[in-house]
Design an enzyme around this catalytic site. Structure first.
Site, PDB file in Angstrom:
ATOM      1  N   ASP A   1      -0.458   1.735   9.516  1.00 42.29           N
ATOM      2  CA  ASP A   1      -1.066   2.327   8.331  1.00 42.29           C
ATOM      3  C   ASP A   1      -1.512   3.756   8.647  1.00 42.29           C
ATOM      4  O   ASP A   1      -2.299   3.976   9.570  1.00 42.29           O
ATOM      5  CB  ASP A   1      -2.252   1.482   7.884  1.00 42.29           C
ATOM      6  CG  ASP A   1      -2.579   1.712   6.420  1.00 42.29           C
ATOM      7  OD1 ASP A   1      -1.741   2.292   5.706  1.00 42.29           O
ATOM      8  OD2 ASP A   1      -3.669   1.312   5.984  1.00 42.29           O
TER       9      ASP A   1
ATOM     10  N   HIS B   1      -8.272  11.462  -0.182  1.00 44.59           N
ATOM     11  CA  HIS B   1      -9.049  10.285   0.247  1.00 44.59           C
ATOM     12  C   HIS B   1      -9.776  10.581   1.553  1.00 44.59           C
ATOM     13  O   HIS B   1     -10.977  10.294   1.684  1.00 44.59           O
ATOM     14  CB  HIS B   1      -8.115   9.090   0.411  1.00 44.59           C
ATOM     15  CG  HIS B   1      -8.735   7.922   1.118  1.00 44.59           C
ATOM     16  ND1 HIS B   1      -9.643   7.072   0.517  1.00 44.59           N
ATOM     17  CD2 HIS B   1      -8.589   7.460   2.391  1.00 44.59           C
ATOM     18  CE1 HIS B   1     -10.024   6.149   1.384  1.00 44.59           C
ATOM     19  NE2 HIS B   1      -9.405   6.357   2.528  1.00 44.59           N
TER      20      HIS B   1
ATOM     21  N   GLU C   1      -7.380  -0.351  -1.295  1.00 40.72           N
ATOM     22  CA  GLU C   1      -6.810   0.944  -0.933  1.00 40.72           C
ATOM     23  C   GLU C   1      -5.426   1.031  -1.568  1.00 40.72           C
ATOM     24  O   GLU C   1      -4.530   0.251  -1.230  1.00 40.72           O
ATOM     25  CB  GLU C   1      -6.754   1.126   0.587  1.00 40.72           C
ATOM     26  CG  GLU C   1      -8.145   1.212   1.202  1.00 40.72           C
ATOM     27  CD  GLU C   1      -8.180   1.829   2.599  1.00 40.72           C
ATOM     28  OE1 GLU C   1      -7.149   1.809   3.289  1.00 40.72           O
ATOM     29  OE2 GLU C   1      -9.259   2.340   2.981  1.00 40.72           O
TER      30      GLU C   1
ATOM     31  N   GLU D   1      -1.950   2.409  -1.914  1.00 42.50           N
ATOM     32  CA  GLU D   1      -1.040   3.084  -0.992  1.00 42.50           C
ATOM     33  C   GLU D   1       0.414   2.893  -1.410  1.00 42.50           C
ATOM     34  O   GLU D   1       0.741   1.998  -2.176  1.00 42.50           O
ATOM     35  CB  GLU D   1      -1.194   2.520   0.432  1.00 42.50           C
ATOM     36  CG  GLU D   1      -2.608   2.551   0.971  1.00 42.50           C
ATOM     37  CD  GLU D   1      -2.681   2.330   2.476  1.00 42.50           C
ATOM     38  OE1 GLU D   1      -1.660   2.518   3.162  1.00 42.50           O
ATOM     39  OE2 GLU D   1      -3.768   1.966   2.947  1.00 42.50           O
TER      40      GLU D   1
ATOM     41  N   ASP E   1      -4.159  -2.182   0.555  1.00 49.99           N
ATOM     42  CA  ASP E   1      -4.716  -2.508   1.868  1.00 49.99           C
ATOM     43  C   ASP E   1      -6.184  -2.890   1.686  1.00 49.99           C
ATOM     44  O   ASP E   1      -7.087  -2.068   1.870  1.00 49.99           O
ATOM     45  CB  ASP E   1      -4.562  -1.293   2.792  1.00 49.99           C
ATOM     46  CG  ASP E   1      -4.959  -1.616   4.222  1.00 49.99           C
ATOM     47  OD1 ASP E   1      -4.763  -2.758   4.639  1.00 49.99           O
ATOM     48  OD2 ASP E   1      -5.460  -0.711   4.914  1.00 49.99           O
TER      49      ASP E   1
ATOM     50  N   GLN F   1     -16.100  -3.208   8.544  1.00 50.92           N
ATOM     51  CA  GLN F   1     -15.520  -2.026   9.196  1.00 50.92           C
ATOM     52  C   GLN F   1     -16.596  -1.142   9.829  1.00 50.92           C
ATOM     53  O   GLN F   1     -16.454  -0.676  10.957  1.00 50.92           O
ATOM     54  CB  GLN F   1     -14.722  -1.229   8.150  1.00 50.92           C
ATOM     55  CG  GLN F   1     -13.921  -0.058   8.706  1.00 50.92           C
ATOM     56  CD  GLN F   1     -13.038   0.587   7.641  1.00 50.92           C
ATOM     57  OE1 GLN F   1     -12.916   0.097   6.526  1.00 50.92           O
ATOM     58  NE2 GLN F   1     -12.403   1.703   7.987  1.00 50.92           N
TER      59      GLN F   1
ATOM     60  N   THR G   1      -3.054  -7.688   3.275  1.00 48.23           N
ATOM     61  CA  THR G   1      -2.506  -6.442   2.747  1.00 48.23           C
ATOM     62  C   THR G   1      -1.396  -6.858   1.795  1.00 48.23           C
ATOM     63  O   THR G   1      -0.481  -7.571   2.206  1.00 48.23           O
ATOM     64  CB  THR G   1      -1.931  -5.567   3.887  1.00 48.23           C
ATOM     65  OG1 THR G   1      -2.971  -5.266   4.816  1.00 48.23           O
ATOM     66  CG2 THR G   1      -1.348  -4.268   3.345  1.00 48.23           C
TER      67      THR G   1
ATOM     68  N   GLU H   1     -14.773   5.521  -2.866  1.00 47.98           N
ATOM     69  CA  GLU H   1     -14.789   6.894  -3.381  1.00 47.98           C
ATOM     70  C   GLU H   1     -15.309   6.942  -4.806  1.00 47.98           C
ATOM     71  O   GLU H   1     -16.114   7.803  -5.152  1.00 47.98           O
ATOM     72  CB  GLU H   1     -13.374   7.478  -3.375  1.00 47.98           C
ATOM     73  CG  GLU H   1     -12.806   7.757  -2.008  1.00 47.98           C
ATOM     74  CD  GLU H   1     -11.295   7.931  -2.081  1.00 47.98           C
ATOM     75  OE1 GLU H   1     -10.827   9.046  -2.369  1.00 47.98           O
ATOM     76  OE2 GLU H   1     -10.573   6.930  -1.867  1.00 47.98           O
TER      77      GLU H   1
END
Lengths: 440, 440
Positions: A135, A142, A211, A213, A245, A252, A269, A385
């Site tokens: 990834d 971002h 996420e 992507e 993702d 994290q 994912t 975000e």
């Protein structure tokens, strides 16, 4: 003028004759997964088509016809870009209203009945057996947005960011096809970041995020110690999928020092089921975001139009009484509208950088772009975000709000290239629903 | 008293009858890779043995005999710990001087000639097809030594270190079997860390290092969303290998923020060829390093003797005129002597943590322990530690010195459990030579 098929292709379909994405399907009658292409609201079973002489007018594929009976697209991918191009073009001619070979399918009632299946009636599977999954972090908006949350706008991007496409190795075993539910993961989190010493709490993730992507599948690798040149890397690209993702932000935050994300990313994912071949996207090339840094030679790509104009949207559907993910309507809010061109690094650059150490790339490897975000409100590819790290809530329809995902929430990503409603090149959807954590 | 074989097993052999490690071999006559066990200075070709009725006195394996003709050990591994135990025990009885079944091999001249091959004459291959490769950081002395170099001894370990086994996803495609040469990787490095702004130089790695590790292969996975309990995780362990996780320290320093090591680690990871089955190591259990932190329930292992007493040594052989890696002698210095018990986290804990998010583990997955170091000089598993980050040089024989690896240097790791020279359980060697970077 748009290519027209003798099969019905509704206006606005992602799967026009200009597309013909490849996937792996099964159905209640034939349970063995097998290759297919999608067109309109149907799938053409390539295994059945091939066995019944469908490829007889394409002599060059004769010795490789077995690839259409395998359980993944790896062997087809391994045949290389020129063969993909030839096969896609041949299938376009077979399905075209003016097909030169009507007897092969169009006028062959028996074969049409056995090989053309409604998409509604098929189950899709992972299109390729994934070797390694990597990834990247090429979505500079971002990276900037996230970096700003942690370090302020002056230091948002790390010093290496514009010099090389930053990436981490992901977990291939946890990549699943669109429609697979995702269980909320358990993990260690720090509830009070100010406390000393830090003592973790073991709990279902409380900051579950997405996420947005693009994913890319490799069709040609390199031997260990060899490399992939940035200007020949297109030969290594099989095609593209949408990717979500899923990320456990609180897990994290605690685990990622000093070796990067681990359990926060390896619980799931999701990728879309249909691989849009690289050639199908050629008409939609555009220039990526400008990188003013002088790049090392091995990253200098001659092709300036190195990314694709693909409109991307993310829908969040909150739990309702509807039983299936797809049927849930009315409770859906489109939370993100952006474009796949928002990348600082192209996939050829990612490939060139990945292999520059001599790292072996293999057929079936999956590369993710990293989260794709625009710069405006409502264009960001992650909730983190959009909610500015947690400061604001996202407004949904019917007065609902969200910061992070709740159980029962469904995320659906769509991506489509093109303006002509009769010849769109789209990815279908990339869908996943959050199911409750499985208790211990 | 040591088990004795009718096959010659020299004193000090790693491959005693008490061991019987499994691997994949080929030779000039039979080029198809196939399963074998190692004993003394020989390999028993299990494909040939099985085809010729060798397993006829083990009826329980009858339906699975095909696993011994596959090109990897994955299918054998998937049969599970009880079957591995039974097969190893049966093969011990076949090879024992007091075998109850002499006609099956000991007195069967034709089968002995076809199935027993000198290790000198066989080529070894990767023993399993690796699904995903994950590298942990469980060697607390190494973590402390490295952390001290960067942050001083007070802050050497990150706050999460004693709460969870830190890890990153590695690159499965770059794992190679012992004996495979490793090309020095190219990469971006910062020559002058004090300069502002930082501008990278693209060059062959100048700080090429080793990492002495144990590797573990998984024989039983979990479905996505499910977990592996720490106290049942032994059922998921097929066996162990030695591992050298070659590392480009200068590349790592520049690339690793914020997502962890990438190209610094993906150009090659060497494992030993013979998998020592988990059961063969049972007699060598010892207690690992003490972790005073109160652990989350899912990491609390009842078995206190959770790691193994395996003596580990690393030899550095500098370039000489000898053509083969193994034949180079006289220029060899043993640079590390340590023990595999120097781990804060056991493999069952690593497995339990890896799967606690719901991450799918699969048969053939490879987990690395992280670098294993002692606390004294000469016991550290990486050069970076031994040279104190670059402050001192390592003294070799004949007045030679090294900081990092030079082209032509060969690293050989050995590991062995047991005291009785007639019944050692060893790993053979894990060897790799650094070849020059391939020019652009």
């Amino acid at each position: 003028m748009a290519l027209q098929s003798w099969l019905p292709v509704p206006k606005g379909s992602h799967f026009s004759l200009a597309n013909l994405p490849f996937g792996i399907i099964s159905n209640s009658k034939l349970r063995t997964p097998r290759p297919a292409i999608a067109i309109g609201e149907d799938a053409l079973d390539l295994s059945d088509f091939a066995k019944n002489g469908g490829f007889s007018e394409l002599p060059s594929i004769k010795d490789h016809i077995g690839v259409f009976s395998e359980r993944s697209l790896n062997s087809f991918a391994a045949l290389g870009r020129p063969v993909h191009r030839e096969v896609r073009s041949y299938l376009q001619s077979i399905l075209s209203i003016a097909t030169p070979y009507p007897s092969l399918l169009k006028d062959n009632q028996a074969l049409k009945e056995s090989s053309i299946l409604s998409l509604k009636d098929v189950t899709t599977h992972l299109p390729l057996e994934i070797g390694d999954y990597t990834d990247f972090f090429a979505g500079v908006n971002h990276a900037f947005n996230i970096g700003t949350l942690f370090r302020g706008p002056e230091n948002a991007l790390q010093p290496n960011y514009t010099h090389l496409p930053v990436a981490y190795h992901g977990r291939a075993s946890s990549v699943v096809v669109s429609g697979t539910p995702i269980h909320r993961p358990y993990g260690q989190i720090i509830v009070d970041p100010a406390a000393t010493p830090k003592v973790p709490t073991f709990t279902p993730c409380r900051r579950l995020d997405i996420e947005l992507e693009m994913g890319m599948f490799v069709c040609k690798g390199n031997k260990m110690g060899k490399r992939i040149g940035v200007n020949s890397a297109e030969d290594s690209i099989f095609g593209y999928v949408l990717m979500n993702d899923w990320s456990a932000r609180d897990v994290q935050m605690w685990e990622y020092v000093p070796l990067g994300p681990f359990n926060a990313k390896n619980f799931g994912t999701t990728i879309s089921a249909w691989v849009v071949l690289a050639d199908a996207l050629e008409p939609f090339r555009v220039t990526g975001l400008e990188n003013k840094t002088t790049l090392q030679e091995y990253l200098r790509q001659e092709q300036k139009e190195s990314v694709f104009d693909i409109a991307l949207e993310v829908d969040l559907t909150i739990m309702c009484l509807a039983k299936s993910m797809e049927a849930a309507n009315g409770n859906t809010t489109t939370i993100t509208r952006t474009n796949a061109c928002n990348l600082l690094w192209s996939f050829p650059q990612m490939l060139a950088h990945h292999a520059v150490s001599g790292c072996t790339m293999r057929v079936g490897d999956l590369l993710g772009s990293g989260t794709i975000s625009g710069t405006e409100s409502g264009t960001q590819g992650s909730l983190l975000e959009q909610i500015q790290g947690g400061k604001v809530a996202l407004k949904l329809n019917h007065g609902e709000e969200r910061k992070f995902l709740q159980d029962g929430d469904t995320i659906s990503i769509r991506g489509v290239a093109g303006q002509d409603e009769n010849s769109l090149v789209g990815f279908g959807s990339c869908v996943g629903r959050i199911d409750p954590a499985i208790p211990f």
